[in-house]
Design an enzyme around this catalytic site. Structure first.
Site, PDB file in Angstrom:
ATOM      1  N   GLY A  90      -3.557 -12.772 -11.404  1.00 59.63           N
ATOM      2  CA  GLY A  90      -4.469 -12.589 -12.595  1.00 59.63           C
ATOM      3  C   GLY A  90      -3.679 -10.271 -13.826  1.00 59.63           C
ATOM      4  O   GLY A  90      -3.505 -10.653 -14.106  1.00 59.63           O
TER       5      GLY A  90
ATOM      6  N   HIS B 165     -12.413 -15.289  -8.115  1.00 56.59           N
ATOM      7  CA  HIS B 165     -12.700 -15.369  -8.912  1.00 56.59           C
ATOM      8  C   HIS B 165     -13.055 -16.888  -8.795  1.00 56.59           C
ATOM      9  O   HIS B 165     -13.460 -18.031  -8.567  1.00 56.59           O
ATOM     10  CB  HIS B 165     -11.081 -15.622  -9.883  1.00 56.59           C
ATOM     11  CG  HIS B 165     -10.987 -14.163 -10.179  1.00 56.59           C
ATOM     12  ND1 HIS B 165     -11.494 -13.301 -11.092  1.00 56.59           N
ATOM     13  CD2 HIS B 165     -10.200 -13.256  -9.410  1.00 56.59           C
ATOM     14  CE1 HIS B 165     -11.453 -11.854 -10.686  1.00 56.59           C
ATOM     15  NE2 HIS B 165     -10.233 -11.632  -9.879  1.00 56.59           N
TER      16      HIS B 165
END
Length: 434
Positions: free
Chosen positions: A84, A218
């Site tokens: 990310g 996540h």
């Protein structure tokens, strides 16, 4: 599927069942993590099946995931990355591309962001020679507001990049309108918020670019991994080039002459006919993921709805259980939003008869994992002292977060018993210090 391959995968299923850990919860003994991956038999099979193909770079699973994930997030294009953080780097770097002409961001241009957040939302601004403009957040939602963003817009402002804090959307529709009104780019850092909505519209669909992380903490995991999404095909092409060494060619690895003009280009000062596979139009990186990661991502994607509902259920249970506990400032969803929560954030009232550190110590001693709200006020971190930046307004709430805020978990691996134990442990501590 061959008989031999089926036999291997059947053995993988047997192995998974035989080695499954004991899930009995023992209060004060069993560790309750604030975040983590939820992996099942299908995930293990997906990884092994992908490994059997020996496709160790990006390949068919990567393309299939990109297509499925773009569809899920209602974007035209998705590009997998190795994290990310890399997704954020690519999103900001794409805005500096010469292919954007006069709209491109240049060194010294300003980008509005928040002071209380994770470093990799801000780092790409500095890494591209741009100047972060920091604004404060609210303590109820832990997000900034459109009013704060509006006040921060100046003559050098060219873009905005903001994360949806712990899955709670910021006022993204209003911020997107500000971006349109002032001809600014908007990047949504959606790493903590997959599945959140604002005004009924899913986050990640308001900006020019959006980023997602697939780290184990996540909503979906590939172990490591991330994604950049957009509906702007020009920006998508720039992101792809920057991700893939900066090359101009768009052939997939192992493929040639997709454009049917491989030896007909003349670009830069290269001789006519130079092999397009080795023409580079950007100073890029190699930030791709792998097919094994993507295979796990596809398996996880099938479970996303259940993961989101579990996060919301655990958050509600904590919020209802802790409601009214003195000395604690509890979180609130941003009005007109339905968050897909990443964590449950708590701020200890500065006037409380106990400190954040004391409460955190109490929780950690009882095996309840806690985390800070990331970096707190980034301008106080050693990495950013002396770096170019501008602050608009004060950062009072960001400082409160730095001193008094932490969060505990809501991820799908938690059971009702675990959530109730966390609630009871907090209440026990507060009652003792009341």
């Amino acid at each position: 599927m061959s008989d031999h391959k089926q036999l291997v995968l059947d053995e993988v299923r047997t192995y998974h069942r035989e080695t499954a850990p004991d899930r009995e919860f023992v209060p004060g003994v069993t560790e309750i993590w604030p975040s983590g991956a939820v992996l099942d038999e299908e995930d293990r099979v997906a990884i092994v099946e992908a490994a059997l193909t020996l496709r160790i770079a990006a390949g068919p699973s990567s393309k299939k995931f990109e297509s499925a994930f773009a569809k899920r997030l209602k974007r035209r294009k998705a590009h997998l990355t190795n994290s990310g953080s890399s997704a954020n780097l690519l999103a900001v770097s794409a805005l500096t591309s010469h292919q954007l002409g006069e709209r491109r961001l240049k060194p010294g241009d300003e980008v509005i962001t928040v002071a209380a957040g994770f470093p990799t939302t801000v780092n790409p601004i500095l890494q591209n020679g741009l100047v972060p403009v920091f604004v404060d957040v609210d303590l109820a939602t832990y997000n900034t507001t459109a009013d704060r963003v509006a006040r921060a817009i100046g003559p050098k402002t060219r873009a905005i990049i903001i994360a949806h804090a712990l899955g709670n959307p910021f006022e993204v529709a209003e911020v997107a309108q500000l971006a349109r009104d002032h001809d600014l780019f908007l990047i949504e850092d959606n790493c903590d918020a997959v599945g959140s909505t604002y005004d009924g519209q899913i986050t990640g669909t308001f900006g020019d670019l959006t980023t997602v992380s697939f780290y184990p903490a996540h909503h979906l995991t590939m172990g490591e991994g991330g994604c950049v999404l957009t509906s702007d095909l020009g920006l998508a092409r720039i992101v792809e080039s920057l991700r893939d060494w900066g090359r101009d060619c768009w052939c997939e690895p192992g493929k040639n002459n997709t454009c049917f003009k491989r030896f007909e280009y003349q670009m830069g000062d290269l001789p006519a006919g130079y092999d397009h596979k080795y023409i580079f139009s950007h100073v890029g990186y190699n930030l791709k993921g792998t097919d094994i990661q993507a295979a796990l991502g596809l398996s996880q994607l099938a479970k996303l709805d259940g993961f989101i509902e579990a996060r919301r259920r655990n958050w509600r249970r904590l919020r209802e259980g802790l409601d009214g506990v003195p000395g604690l400032l509890l979180p609130e969803p941003t009005p007109r939003s339905e968050p897909s929560w990443f964590g449950f954030v708590i701020t200890v009232d500065p006037e409380a008869p106990f400190s954040r550190a004391e409460l955190v110590e109490h929780l950690e001693e009882r095996k309840i994992g806690t985390r800070r709200l990331f970096a707190g006020n980034l301008t106080r971190q050693p990495a950013y002292i002396g770096r170019p930046h501008r602050v608009v307004g004060d950062l009072t709430n960001s400082d409160v977060i730095t001193e008094h805020t932490f969060w505990i978990g809501v991820y799908p691996g938690l059971t009702d018993e675990m959530v109730d134990y966390m609630t009871a442990t907090v209440k026990e501590f507060v009652a003792r210090h009341g």
